[in-house]
Design a protein around this motif. Structure first.
Motif, PDB file in Angstrom:
ATOM      1  N   GLU A   1       0.841  -1.200   0.000  1.00  0.00           N
ATOM      2  CA  GLU A   1       0.000   0.000   0.000  1.00  0.00           C
ATOM      3  C   GLU A   1       0.879   1.254   0.000  1.00  0.00           C
ATOM      4  OE1 GLU A   1      -3.940   1.629   2.406  1.00  0.00           O
ATOM      5  OE2 GLU A   1      -2.683   0.047   3.262  1.00  0.00           O
ATOM      6  N   TYR A   2       0.620   2.143  -0.946  1.00  0.00           N
ATOM      7  CA  TYR A   2       1.396   3.371  -1.107  1.00  0.00           C
ATOM      8  C   TYR A   2       0.574   4.601  -0.728  1.00  0.00           C
ATOM      9  CZ  TYR A   2       4.652   0.952  -4.376  1.00  0.00           C
ATOM     10  OH  TYR A   2       5.567   0.116  -4.969  1.00  0.00           O
ATOM     11  N   LEU A   3       1.210   5.538  -0.043  1.00  0.00           N
ATOM     12  CA  LEU A   3       0.752   6.923   0.036  1.00  0.00           C
ATOM     13  C   LEU A   3       1.848   7.767  -0.583  1.00  0.00           C
ATOM     14  CD1 LEU A   3      -0.809   9.442   0.903  1.00  0.00           C
ATOM     15  CD2 LEU A   3       0.145   9.160   3.201  1.00  0.00           C
TER      16      LEU A   3
ATOM     17  N   LEU B   1       1.694   3.947   8.440  1.00  0.00           N
ATOM     18  CA  LEU B   1       0.623   4.306   7.511  1.00  0.00           C
ATOM     19  C   LEU B   1      -0.666   3.756   8.089  1.00  0.00           C
ATOM     20  CD1 LEU B   1      -0.170   5.548   4.770  1.00  0.00           C
ATOM     21  CD2 LEU B   1       0.191   3.284   3.755  1.00  0.00           C
TER      22      LEU B   1
ATOM     23  N   LEU C   1      -6.252   9.292   5.467  1.00  0.00           N
ATOM     24  CA  LEU C   1      -5.096   8.410   5.379  1.00  0.00           C
ATOM     25  C   LEU C   1      -3.892   9.190   5.902  1.00  0.00           C
ATOM     26  CD1 LEU C   1      -4.048   5.630   4.394  1.00  0.00           C
ATOM     27  CD2 LEU C   1      -3.503   6.747   2.211  1.00  0.00           C
TER      28      LEU C   1
ATOM     29  N   TYR D   1      -9.322  10.029   2.481  1.00  0.00           N
ATOM     30  CA  TYR D   1      -9.352   8.589   2.250  1.00  0.00           C
ATOM     31  C   TYR D   1     -10.286   8.223   1.086  1.00  0.00           C
ATOM     32  CZ  TYR D   1      -9.499   3.597   3.193  1.00  0.00           C
ATOM     33  OH  TYR D   1      -9.406   2.230   3.087  1.00  0.00           O
ATOM     34  N   LYS D   2      -9.688   7.794  -0.022  1.00  0.00           N
ATOM     35  CA  LYS D   2     -10.409   7.261  -1.184  1.00  0.00           C
ATOM     36  C   LYS D   2     -11.501   8.217  -1.682  1.00  0.00           C
ATOM     37  CE  LYS D   2      -9.567   2.380  -0.110  1.00  0.00           C
ATOM     38  NZ  LYS D   2     -10.155   1.031   0.056  1.00  0.00           N
TER      39      LYS D   2
ATOM     40  N   SER E   1      -1.514  10.298  -4.327  1.00  0.00           N
ATOM     41  CA  SER E   1      -2.113   9.034  -4.736  1.00  0.00           C
ATOM     42  C   SER E   1      -2.052   8.032  -3.598  1.00  0.00           C
ATOM     43  CB  SER E   1      -1.412   8.468  -5.977  1.00  0.00           C
ATOM     44  OG  SER E   1      -0.046   8.196  -5.709  1.00  0.00           O
ATOM     45  N   HIS E   2      -3.043   7.151  -3.588  1.00  0.00           N
ATOM     46  CA  HIS E   2      -3.133   6.043  -2.635  1.00  0.00           C
ATOM     47  C   HIS E   2      -3.350   4.801  -3.497  1.00  0.00           C
ATOM     48  CE1 HIS E   2      -5.784   3.871   0.578  1.00  0.00           C
ATOM     49  NE2 HIS E   2      -4.575   3.352   0.526  1.00  0.00           N
TER      50      HIS E   2
END
Length: 248
Positions: free
Chosen positions: A30-32, A122, A129, A147-148, A225-226
């Motif tokens: 999972e990337y932030l 994270l 996020l 978040y999203k 981006s997430h």
């Protein structure tokens, strides 16, 4: 132990190596990522030749990796700088902070990832996020992102993760001079996108002598981006040898 057996080892100590033989596969990585504008002169002080800076941009990233074959679970944070090399656009890995020793040792020894010990996190805080990085007991970075909020085109997410990356491989000799000093290139090729989103984001960096992220100050957040993926890392290739060039 015979010499032939020693030569089969990937790492020391011989009886209990710091990391197992790869390849390493990442599930639900999972990337932030927060891309921001910074000071051009500050970038010029840290990006090594022959890499070239196209724009004064930096990507701050935090990656949570809950399932990595051979390495377990860990979190990683760092700064990535968009660059060009011989006309190819890519990213220079400037610094990485990791909370898992096998990941640090394998990243540095097998490849050239600039990893050192840190405490990144994270997590989700209500509708946000959040990514944080501590060095020792002190806060170095705090990143927040809605978040999203909006879907991100999976192809754009794929292009973002699959950018060629450039790293410095430096191994000192016993006399203090470099034995190996090379620029290497790697690129993720085995990638599955499970989800990708974008939203408003902010980033704070705090000055620290040994984790100097704030030396590349945040002037403007450009995008965020997430992304959730499965992937495998590829082995790097040598693209420039500083010692060979200096002997010409």
């Amino acid at each position: 132990m015979k010499k032939s057996d020693v030569l089969k080892q990937m790492s020391t100590p011989l009886g209990a190596p710091a990391f197992p033989v790869g390849p390493y596969y990442f599930r639900n990585r999972e990337y932030l990522n927060i891309l921001y504008r910074t000071d051009l002169e500050a970038l010029r002080r840290v990006v090594p030749e022959p890499l070239e800076i196209d724009e004064p941009l930096v990507k701050f990233e935090i990656m949570y990796m809950p399932d990595v074959t051979g390495l377990g679970a860990y979190t990683e944070s760092g700064q990535v700088i968009p660059v060009s090399f011989n006309g190819e656009k890519g990213e220079y890995l400037h610094a990485m902070y990791v909370d898992n020793h096998p990941a640090i040792a394998s990243g540095r020894e097998i490849s050239a990832y600039p990893k050192k010990l840190g405490s990144p996190r994270l997590y989700i805080d209500s509708d946000t996020l959040v990514g944080t990085l501590d060095y020792g007991s002190l806060r170095v970075a705090t990143a927040t992102m809605g978040y999203k909020h909006q879907p991100l085109d999976p192809e754009k997410a794929r292009q973002e993760i699959m950018q060629p990356t450039f790293m410095l491989k430096i191994v000192p000799n016993y006399d203090g001079n470099p034995k190996v000093c090379r620029l290497v290139r790697a690129q993720i090729k085995d990638l599955t996108i499970h989800g990708a989103w974008t939203a408003p984001a902010r980033l704070q960096l705090f000055a620290h002598a040994l984790a100097p992220m704030a030396d590349l100050p945040v002037l403007e957040v450009v995008s965020a981006s997430h992304i959730v993926t499965d992937l495998a890392l590829s082995m790097p290739e040598i693209v420039y040898d500083y010692l060979a060039e200096s002997s010409d």
